[in-house]
Motif scaffolding. Sequence first.
Motif, PDB file in Angstrom:
ATOM      1  N   ARG A 147       0.826  -1.200   0.000  1.00 51.46           N
ATOM      2  CA  ARG A 147       0.000   0.000   0.000  1.00 51.46           C
ATOM      3  C   ARG A 147       0.868   1.261   0.000  1.00 51.46           C
ATOM      4  NH1 ARG A 147      -3.721   0.781   4.737  1.00 51.46           N
ATOM      5  NH2 ARG A 147      -4.333  -1.290   4.122  1.00 51.46           N
ATOM      6  N   LEU A 160       0.975   4.139  -2.937  1.00 49.01           N
ATOM      7  CA  LEU A 160       0.775   5.573  -2.718  1.00 49.01           C
ATOM      8  C   LEU A 160       1.978   6.376  -3.191  1.00 49.01           C
ATOM      9  CD1 LEU A 160      -1.119   5.556   0.663  1.00 49.01           C
ATOM     10  CD2 LEU A 160      -1.858   6.700  -1.426  1.00 49.01           C
ATOM     11  N   LEU A 211      -2.097   9.422   3.912  1.00 47.82           N
ATOM     12  CA  LEU A 211      -3.165   8.614   3.316  1.00 47.82           C
ATOM     13  C   LEU A 211      -3.019   7.123   3.552  1.00 47.82           C
ATOM     14  CD1 LEU A 211      -3.482  10.536  -0.045  1.00 47.82           C
ATOM     15  CD2 LEU A 211      -5.212  10.389   1.744  1.00 47.82           C
ATOM     16  N   ARG A 224      -5.709   5.177   5.166  1.00 50.42           N
ATOM     17  CA  ARG A 224      -7.043   5.360   4.576  1.00 50.42           C
ATOM     18  C   ARG A 224      -7.974   6.183   5.473  1.00 50.42           C
ATOM     19  NH1 ARG A 224      -8.145  -0.437   1.676  1.00 50.42           N
ATOM     20  NH2 ARG A 224      -5.947  -0.930   1.543  1.00 50.42           N
ATOM     21  N   GLU A 229     -10.530  10.250  -5.828  1.00 46.73           N
ATOM     22  CA  GLU A 229     -10.332   8.798  -5.970  1.00 46.73           C
ATOM     23  C   GLU A 229     -10.721   8.025  -4.724  1.00 46.73           C
ATOM     24  OE1 GLU A 229      -6.468   7.684  -7.360  1.00 46.73           O
ATOM     25  OE2 GLU A 229      -6.693   8.846  -9.211  1.00 46.73           O
ATOM     26  N   CYS A 247     -12.185  10.577   0.450  1.00 50.13           N
ATOM     27  CA  CYS A 247     -11.996  11.104   1.800  1.00 50.13           C
ATOM     28  C   CYS A 247     -12.311  12.600   1.788  1.00 50.13           C
ATOM     29  CB  CYS A 247     -10.584  10.833   2.323  1.00 50.13           C
ATOM     30  SG  CYS A 247      -9.245  11.462   1.323  1.00 50.13           S
TER      31      CYS A 247
HETATM   32  P1  ADP Z   1     -13.640   0.609  -3.276  1.00 54.49           P
HETATM   33  O1  ADP Z   1     -13.834   0.529  -4.743  1.00 54.49           O
HETATM   34  O2  ADP Z   1     -13.738  -0.695  -2.561  1.00 54.49           O
HETATM   35  O3  ADP Z   1     -14.382   1.732  -2.578  1.00 54.49           O
HETATM   36  P2  ADP Z   1     -11.454   2.197  -2.533  1.00 54.49           P
HETATM   37  O4  ADP Z   1     -11.774   3.391  -3.341  1.00 54.49           O
HETATM   38  O5  ADP Z   1     -11.751   2.183  -1.082  1.00 54.49           O
HETATM   39  O6  ADP Z   1     -12.112   0.939  -3.168  1.00 54.49           O
HETATM   40  O7  ADP Z   1      -9.924   1.813  -2.739  1.00 54.49           O
HETATM   41  C1  ADP Z   1      -9.302   1.813  -3.990  1.00 54.49           C
HETATM   42  C2  ADP Z   1      -7.804   1.870  -3.745  1.00 54.49           C
HETATM   43  O8  ADP Z   1      -7.464   3.074  -3.058  1.00 54.49           O
HETATM   44  C3  ADP Z   1      -7.268   0.754  -2.902  1.00 54.49           C
HETATM   45  O9  ADP Z   1      -6.021   0.383  -3.420  1.00 54.49           O
HETATM   46  C4  ADP Z   1      -7.086   1.342  -1.520  1.00 54.49           C
HETATM   47  O10 ADP Z   1      -5.947   0.782  -0.902  1.00 54.49           O
HETATM   48  C5  ADP Z   1      -6.859   2.778  -1.819  1.00 54.49           C
HETATM   49  N1  ADP Z   1      -7.485   3.689  -0.857  1.00 54.49           N
HETATM   50  C6  ADP Z   1      -8.798   3.809  -0.599  1.00 54.49           C
HETATM   51  N2  ADP Z   1      -9.035   4.791   0.265  1.00 54.49           N
HETATM   52  C7  ADP Z   1      -7.850   5.309   0.562  1.00 54.49           C
HETATM   53  C8  ADP Z   1      -7.424   6.383   1.405  1.00 54.49           C
HETATM   54  N3  ADP Z   1      -8.277   7.156   2.118  1.00 54.49           N
HETATM   55  N4  ADP Z   1      -6.137   6.632   1.468  1.00 54.49           N
HETATM   56  C9  ADP Z   1      -5.276   5.889   0.779  1.00 54.49           C
HETATM   57  N5  ADP Z   1      -5.601   4.877  -0.045  1.00 54.49           N
HETATM   58  C10 ADP Z   1      -6.861   4.595  -0.140  1.00 54.49           C
END
Ligand code: ADP
Length: 233
Positions: A125, A129, A160, A163, A194, A197
């Motif tokens: 992860r 990032l 980040l 998450r 994306e 948040c």
């Molecule tokens: P989903 O389609 O299940 O909602 P997410 O959007 O939560 O998927 O996650 C998509 C990607 O982004 C994943 O690789 C996850 O690790 C990453 N991710 C999701 N939310 C965050 C965050 N707040 N900060 C960092 N990485 C995130």
Amino acid sequence: DEVLRLSGVGKTYNPGTPLAQNVLQDIDLRLARGELCALIGPSGSGKSTLLNLIGLLDSPSAGELYLQGRPTRALDDAARTRLRNRAIGFVFQFHHLIPAFSVLDNVLMPLMIRHGKPDAEDRARALELLAAVGLADFAAKKANQISGGQQQRVAIARALVTRPALLLADEPTGNLDTRTAESVFALFRRFNREFGCAVLVVTHDPRLAAQCARTVELVDGRIVRDAANTAAK
Ligand code: ADP
Ligand code: ADP
């Protein structure tokens, strides 16, 4: 889908002493999941104080602050720390990276604080990032061997990695030249879109504030404006 709610929040520094100062008064504010909100206002208007309250680094003197629907005022220190580590990411003007640590270990730090030694999933992860902020090739470099703009990108990746539901940024581009500031700010917009948040960013730069969908303005510790910015991309 409410991430944050402040209801009648006030802050008095040094209460009950001759130095008592009312710095925030009657703050009502809600942030929903996925909002990108700029916090502006003159120096001394209470922006950093407000960010510290929202980040559970300090407690209000009045009112209540709800994070993901949970009231926070009555929480003890351990519970506040747990909630902060789980729900909130911070980016400051000065990034506070650990200079002698690698870029990768800096990004992993919040996860190490949370559960000790990082596992393969943590590393994946963090690397994902770092790639997203354009620093995939810098993972093994020491934090003090990269430029200021690159260091701020590392700080964003670090914020980040857990998450967070809410990303708080206090003048994250204040120390950067205009072009670097633009590209760092673009990352906030991108991750806001994306990851969904909520992002609350203090900025003095009207051009950056104009890129946020919403602007909250503080003057003398009160919200004097809270407006949608329909022109924001
Ligand atoms: P989903 O389609 O299940 O909602 P997410 O959007 O939560 O998927 O996650 C998509 C990607 O982004 C994943 O690789 C996850 O690790 C990453 N991710 C999701 N939310 C965050 C965050 N707040 N900060 C960092 N990485 C995130
Ligand atoms: P801004 O971020 O908008 O510049 P601050 O929240 O830093 O505003 O400060 C608001 C007011 O609170 C200022 O008058 C400042 O001097 C005062 N202040 C900030 N932090 C403290 C503190 N820890 N103790 C006492 N007064 C403080």
